[in-house]
Design a protein around this motif. Structure first.
Motif, mmCIF file in Angstrom:
data_model
loop_
_atom_site.group_PDB
_atom_site.id
_atom_site.type_symbol
_atom_site.label_atom_id
_atom_site.label_comp_id
_atom_site.label_asym_id
_atom_site.label_seq_id
_atom_site.Cartn_x
_atom_site.Cartn_y
_atom_site.Cartn_z
ATOM 1 N N LYS A 62 -14.961 -3.364 16.083
ATOM 2 C CA LYS A 62 -15.981 -4.251 16.655
ATOM 3 C C LYS A 62 -17.378 -3.661 16.495
ATOM 4 C CE LYS A 62 -13.104 -6.605 20.087
ATOM 5 N NZ LYS A 62 -12.885 -6.866 21.544
ATOM 6 N N ALA A 63 -17.486 -2.345 16.636
ATOM 7 C CA ALA A 63 -18.790 -1.692 16.527
ATOM 8 C C ALA A 63 -19.247 -1.547 15.084
ATOM 9 C CB ALA A 63 -18.738 -0.316 17.186
ATOM 10 N N MET A 64 -18.337 -1.771 14.131
ATOM 11 C CA MET A 64 -18.669 -1.576 12.722
ATOM 12 C C MET A 64 -18.471 -2.838 11.895
ATOM 13 S SD MET A 64 -17.231 2.264 11.841
ATOM 14 C CE MET A 64 -15.528 2.005 12.348
ATOM 15 N N ARG A 65 -18.434 -3.978 12.549
ATOM 16 C CA ARG A 65 -18.107 -5.209 11.830
ATOM 17 C C ARG A 65 -19.177 -5.595 10.813
ATOM 18 N NH1 ARG A 65 -14.130 -9.702 14.155
ATOM 19 N NH2 ARG A 65 -13.885 -10.903 12.242
ATOM 20 N N HIS A 66 -20.364 -5.036 10.935
ATOM 21 C CA HIS A 66 -21.416 -5.309 9.955
ATOM 22 C C HIS A 66 -21.183 -4.555 8.643
ATOM 23 C CE1 HIS A 66 -22.510 -1.627 12.062
ATOM 24 N NE2 HIS A 66 -23.264 -1.294 11.035
ATOM 25 N N VAL A 67 -20.267 -3.617 8.632
ATOM 26 C CA VAL A 67 -19.949 -2.857 7.426
ATOM 27 C C VAL A 67 -18.947 -3.669 6.603
ATOM 28 C CG1 VAL A 67 -18.938 -0.718 6.545
ATOM 29 C CG2 VAL A 67 -20.339 -0.686 8.625
ATOM 30 N N PRO A 68 -19.225 -3.960 5.330
ATOM 31 C CA PRO A 68 -18.358 -4.845 4.544
ATOM 32 C C PRO A 68 -16.881 -4.457 4.543
ATOM 33 C CG PRO A 68 -20.410 -4.496 3.377
ATOM 34 C CD PRO A 68 -20.444 -3.584 4.574
ATOM 35 N N LEU A 69 -16.588 -3.161 4.412
ATOM 36 C CA LEU A 69 -15.187 -2.718 4.408
ATOM 37 C C LEU A 69 -14.499 -3.108 5.709
ATOM 38 C CD1 LEU A 69 -13.868 0.771 3.289
ATOM 39 C CD2 LEU A 69 -13.187 -0.194 5.483
ATOM 40 N N VAL A 70 -15.168 -2.881 6.832
ATOM 41 C CA VAL A 70 -14.585 -3.172 8.140
ATOM 42 C C VAL A 70 -14.530 -4.676 8.383
ATOM 43 C CG1 VAL A 70 -14.785 -2.790 10.624
ATOM 44 C CG2 VAL A 70 -15.394 -0.971 9.034
ATOM 45 N N ARG B 234 -13.244 -8.067 0.080
ATOM 46 C CA ARG B 234 -12.804 -9.423 0.407
ATOM 47 C C ARG B 234 -11.573 -9.803 -0.399
ATOM 48 N NH1 ARG B 234 -14.598 -10.779 5.101
ATOM 49 N NH2 ARG B 234 -13.732 -12.815 4.609
ATOM 50 N N ASP B 235 -11.464 -9.264 -1.609
ATOM 51 C CA ASP B 235 -10.323 -9.581 -2.463
ATOM 52 C C ASP B 235 -9.042 -8.911 -1.974
ATOM 53 O OD1 ASP B 235 -11.902 -11.012 -4.459
ATOM 54 O OD2 ASP B 235 -12.687 -9.050 -5.021
ATOM 55 N N VAL B 236 -9.164 -7.666 -1.503
ATOM 56 C CA VAL B 236 -7.977 -6.872 -1.187
ATOM 57 C C VAL B 236 -7.744 -6.777 0.322
ATOM 58 C CG1 VAL B 236 -6.838 -4.637 -1.461
ATOM 59 C CG2 VAL B 236 -8.246 -5.567 -3.320
ATOM 60 N N ASP B 237 -8.672 -6.145 1.049
ATOM 61 C CA ASP B 237 -8.463 -5.915 2.486
ATOM 62 C C ASP B 237 -8.287 -7.233 3.240
ATOM 63 O OD1 ASP B 237 -9.382 -2.772 3.209
ATOM 64 O OD2 ASP B 237 -10.111 -3.584 1.321
ATOM 65 N N LEU C 146 -2.329 -1.790 3.015
ATOM 66 C CA LEU C 146 -3.029 -2.166 1.790
ATOM 67 C C LEU C 146 -4.527 -2.296 2.035
ATOM 68 C CD1 LEU C 146 -2.615 -3.057 -1.190
ATOM 69 C CD2 LEU C 146 -2.476 -5.405 -0.338
ATOM 70 N N GLY C 147 -5.294 -1.625 1.226
ATOM 71 C CA GLY C 147 -6.747 -1.694 1.305
ATOM 72 C C GLY C 147 -7.334 -0.807 0.224
ATOM 73 N N ILE C 148 -8.604 -0.952 -0.004
ATOM 74 C CA ILE C 148 -9.255 -0.116 -1.007
ATOM 75 C C ILE C 148 -10.396 0.643 -0.371
ATOM 76 C CG2 ILE C 148 -8.621 -1.477 -3.018
ATOM 77 C CD1 ILE C 148 -11.323 -2.812 -2.922
ATOM 78 N N GLY D 20 0.836 -1.194 0.000
ATOM 79 C CA GLY D 20 0.000 0.000 0.000
ATOM 80 C C GLY D 20 0.868 1.240 0.000
ATOM 81 N N ALA D 21 2.063 1.123 -0.592
ATOM 82 C CA ALA D 21 3.092 2.160 -0.474
ATOM 83 C C ALA D 21 2.743 3.461 -1.167
ATOM 84 C CB ALA D 21 4.429 1.633 -1.011
ATOM 85 N N THR D 22 1.905 3.423 -2.193
ATOM 86 C CA THR D 22 1.606 4.654 -2.929
ATOM 87 C C THR D 22 0.345 5.348 -2.435
ATOM 88 O OG1 THR D 22 0.465 3.374 -4.651
ATOM 89 C CG2 THR D 22 2.804 3.865 -5.012
#
Length: 292
Positions: A114-122, A83-86, A71-73, A8-10
């Motif tokens: 923990k409070a946001m685990r229902h959010v796909p990104l988290v 799911r592919d990246v993070d 690294l993440g999107i 995730g360097a850039t």
């Protein structure tokens, strides 16, 4: 010389991480998707590869002591999702680090997961952290409250004439500058710290951030707080009416807006100075445009 591999360097934080570790005398190997777009990245070695492809990652960490992954999107593109990246790409990096005998794996997570685990990104990030903590490889998890770059949305709204908030505007956050966060991450990895919930030096309410934005622009504050029911409605409706690249990050930010996002205070860069600097640059550009 110790060697660090930065994924995730850039990105916003990644560039600061490369500069910080290099300043400390580490040999920095940066993972980039496109070498031509790396620009002036402070890295000794560039590895051009797709982190989602194990064959391209094989062998790139040999002889290294540390992996740091930011690294993440945020906005999903190229047909790839969280799911592919993070989760998936970071899992590939972890398995390669285990195989290569790396001494520590550091991962940039998110505060209040923990409070946001229902959010796909988290959820994707949290699932990877579960795997990381179960690994025999020593790890450091860094969970920032939010970046200064995220707060620039307040400045953009203020520039347009009004800042819109949900609810009372009272939830608090202490966002952190990328350079301060990179310094804290390097300190944590070098010190062997396992987990760090982190934020910047100033704890502010959302309405307080809005006022800072107007102050930087030299304008009177105009803040409107919408009923929180509208935020909740947006969370329900957005996945049905917007593409995934839009509602994915929106779900995260709308959910985080209802929480106090306050981490352990670090750094010395203030959001007020950051806003003032951006406003000054914009003013110079405007004046130059008038002259041409």
């Amino acid at each position: 010389m110790q060697k660090v591999f930065i994924a995730g360097a850039t990105g916003y934080l990644g560039r600061y991480l490369c500069a910080e570790y290099r300043r400390r005398g580490w040999h920095v190997t940066a993972l980039v998707r496109n070498r031509a777009r790396a620009g002036d990245l402070a890295a000794d070695t560039l590895v051009e590869a797709e982190a989602t492809r194990p064959d391209e990652i094989a062998g790139v960490m040999e002889g290294g002591e540390l992996v740091v992954s930011a690294l993440g999107i945020t906005r999903q593109a190229d047909g790839l999702g969280y799911r592919d990246v993070d989760y998936g790409a970071n899992l590939i990096l972890l398995r390669e680090a285990e195989r290569a005998g790396v001494q520590r794996f550091a991962y940039v997570h998110v505060l209040n997961a923990k409070a946001m685990r229902h959010v796909p990104l988290v959820a994707a990030k949290a699932d990877f952290v579960d795997v990381l903590l179960a690994s025999s490889l020593p790890s450091t998890v860094i969970a920032p409250s939010g970046y200064f770059s995220d707060m620039e949305a307040f400045l953009a709204m203020a520039r347009s004439g009004r800042v819109w908030l949900f609810g009372s505007g009272a939830p608090r956050i202490n966002p952190i500058h990328g350079a301060d966060l990179a310094f804290a991450i390097a300190e944590a990895t070098e010190g062997g710290r396992g987990w760090l919930d982190i934020g910047g030096p100033d704890v502010l309410t959302q309405s307080g951030i809005a006022r800072l934005a107007f102050s930087a622009l030299g304008r009177e504050p105009r803040i409107t707080c919408l009923p929180d029911a509208l935020r909740k409605a947006a969370l329900t409706v957005l996945p049905w009416v917007t593409p995934r690249r839009v509602h994915g990050p929106a779900q995260f930010f709308l959910t985080a807006m209802a929480l106090d996002m306050v981490g352990e205070t670090h750094g010395n860069r203030s959001l007020a100075d950051h806003f003032s600097g951006l406003a000054a640059v914009e003013q110079v550009r405007t004046e130059q445009g008038r002259r041409t």
